[in-house]
Write a protein that holds these residues in place. Structure first.
Motif, mmCIF file in Angstrom:
data_model
loop_
_atom_site.group_PDB
_atom_site.id
_atom_site.type_symbol
_atom_site.label_atom_id
_atom_site.label_comp_id
_atom_site.label_asym_id
_atom_site.label_seq_id
_atom_site.Cartn_x
_atom_site.Cartn_y
_atom_site.Cartn_z
ATOM 1 N N PRO A 160 0.762 -1.156 0.269
ATOM 2 C CA PRO A 160 0.482 -0.544 0.103
ATOM 3 C C PRO A 160 0.493 0.947 0.400
ATOM 4 O O PRO A 160 1.793 1.072 0.460
ATOM 5 N N ILE A 161 0.076 2.127 -0.880
ATOM 6 C CA ILE A 161 1.056 3.778 0.021
ATOM 7 C C ILE A 161 0.356 4.135 1.105
ATOM 8 O O ILE A 161 -1.149 4.119 1.125
ATOM 9 N N MET A 162 0.989 4.293 1.998
ATOM 10 C CA MET A 162 0.406 4.728 3.000
ATOM 11 C C MET A 162 0.391 6.573 3.136
ATOM 12 O O MET A 162 1.419 7.266 2.893
ATOM 13 N N LEU A 163 -1.320 7.266 3.792
ATOM 14 C CA LEU A 163 -0.692 8.586 3.882
ATOM 15 C C LEU A 163 -1.156 8.503 5.712
ATOM 16 O O LEU A 163 -2.460 7.952 6.214
ATOM 17 N N ASP A 164 -0.942 9.442 6.000
ATOM 18 C CA ASP A 164 -1.587 9.408 7.864
ATOM 19 C C ASP A 164 -2.472 11.162 6.988
ATOM 20 O O ASP A 164 -1.507 12.324 6.730
ATOM 21 N N ASN A 165 -3.110 10.654 8.009
ATOM 22 C CA ASN A 165 -4.209 12.056 7.683
ATOM 23 C C ASN A 165 -4.801 12.804 9.338
ATOM 24 O O ASN A 165 -5.724 12.429 9.789
ATOM 25 N N SER A 166 -3.294 13.012 10.105
ATOM 26 C CA SER A 166 -3.905 13.686 11.444
ATOM 27 C C SER A 166 -3.822 14.929 11.439
ATOM 28 O O SER A 166 -4.213 15.402 12.285
ATOM 29 N N GLY A 167 -3.343 15.756 9.854
ATOM 30 C CA GLY A 167 -2.964 16.607 9.573
ATOM 31 C C GLY A 167 -4.471 17.664 9.803
ATOM 32 O O GLY A 167 -5.700 16.796 9.607
ATOM 33 N N SER A 168 -4.123 18.822 8.995
ATOM 34 C CA SER A 168 -5.684 19.629 8.633
ATOM 35 C C SER A 168 -6.391 18.334 7.298
ATOM 36 O O SER A 168 -5.433 17.750 6.564
ATOM 37 N N ILE A 169 -7.202 18.220 6.862
ATOM 38 C CA ILE A 169 -8.245 18.600 5.793
ATOM 39 C C ILE A 169 -7.334 18.839 4.266
ATOM 40 O O ILE A 169 -6.906 17.825 3.622
ATOM 41 N N ALA A 170 -6.963 19.638 4.155
ATOM 42 C CA ALA A 170 -6.407 20.099 3.018
ATOM 43 C C ALA A 170 -4.942 19.404 2.961
ATOM 44 O O ALA A 170 -4.735 19.483 2.065
#
Length: 190
Positions: A160-170
């Protein structure tokens, strides 16, 4: 020469913001016909407050599945889920098809779609708890159980391509859009 796009499976535990990132990317690509964002079919009533999906009764779902009317189907959390057959058609037509799926559907999808990519979204557990509470769909004890749930491992072939979405929505949307552009560029080179 047959054109083949990619099936992009978006996975991650509850509260990481999968639907938010998908909606942001859909808006970013609204003028680009190469990208298709799939609306899932679920065996539960439609709810404007909940995820965007098409509802289908269990008996109708099972009959449609037996007739081969789904591109992909799976079971999770006591419900049945599917992607419409049009998703497979769009892949054959060379499009990047993006779908929010369960980890349980990844192995069958990898077998079915030669160019299947997985984007795994993560977020800090405290932030996930806040997001789930803000949705107001479940009491605290159910949220705690959801957060404590064992995560089904992805097959080794998923890479998988790993993305952390802990920051801003933008920032999350920008990272997700970049991942989808990278996938599109890879399939155009082949």
């Amino acid at each position: 020469m047959q054109r083949t796009g990619a099936m992009v499976l978006v996975v991650g535990p509850s509260g990481v913001g999968k639907d938010t990132l998908i909606a942001g990317a859909q808006k970013a690509f609204r003028q680009d016909e190469r990208y298709v964002f799939v609306r899932r079919i679920v065996t539960r009533e439609a709810d404007v407050e909940a995820e965007d999906h098409d509802s289908m009764g269990r008996a109708d779902f099972e009959a449609a599945e037996a007739r081969g009317q789904f591109a992909l189907s799976w079971q999770a959390h006591g419900l049945r889920y599917a992607l419409p057959l049009s998703a497979a058609t769009d892949v054959v037509l060379g499009r990047v098809v993006v779908a929010n799926v369960s980890r349980h559907s990844v192995a069958p999808a990898l077998e079915k779609f030669p160019r299947c990519r997985v984007v795994q979204i993560n977020a800090e557990i405290g932030l996930r708890a806040e997001r789930l509470a803000a949705r107001g769909r479940e009491p605290r004890d159910q949220i705690a159980a959801r957060l404590a749930r064992d995560v089904v491992p992805l097959p080794d072939a998923a890479r998988p391509i790993m993305l952390d979405n802990s920051g801003s929505i933008a920032n999350g949307v920008a990272s997700f859009v970049l991942a989808l552009r990278t996938i599109a560029a890879q399939i155009e080179q082949k």
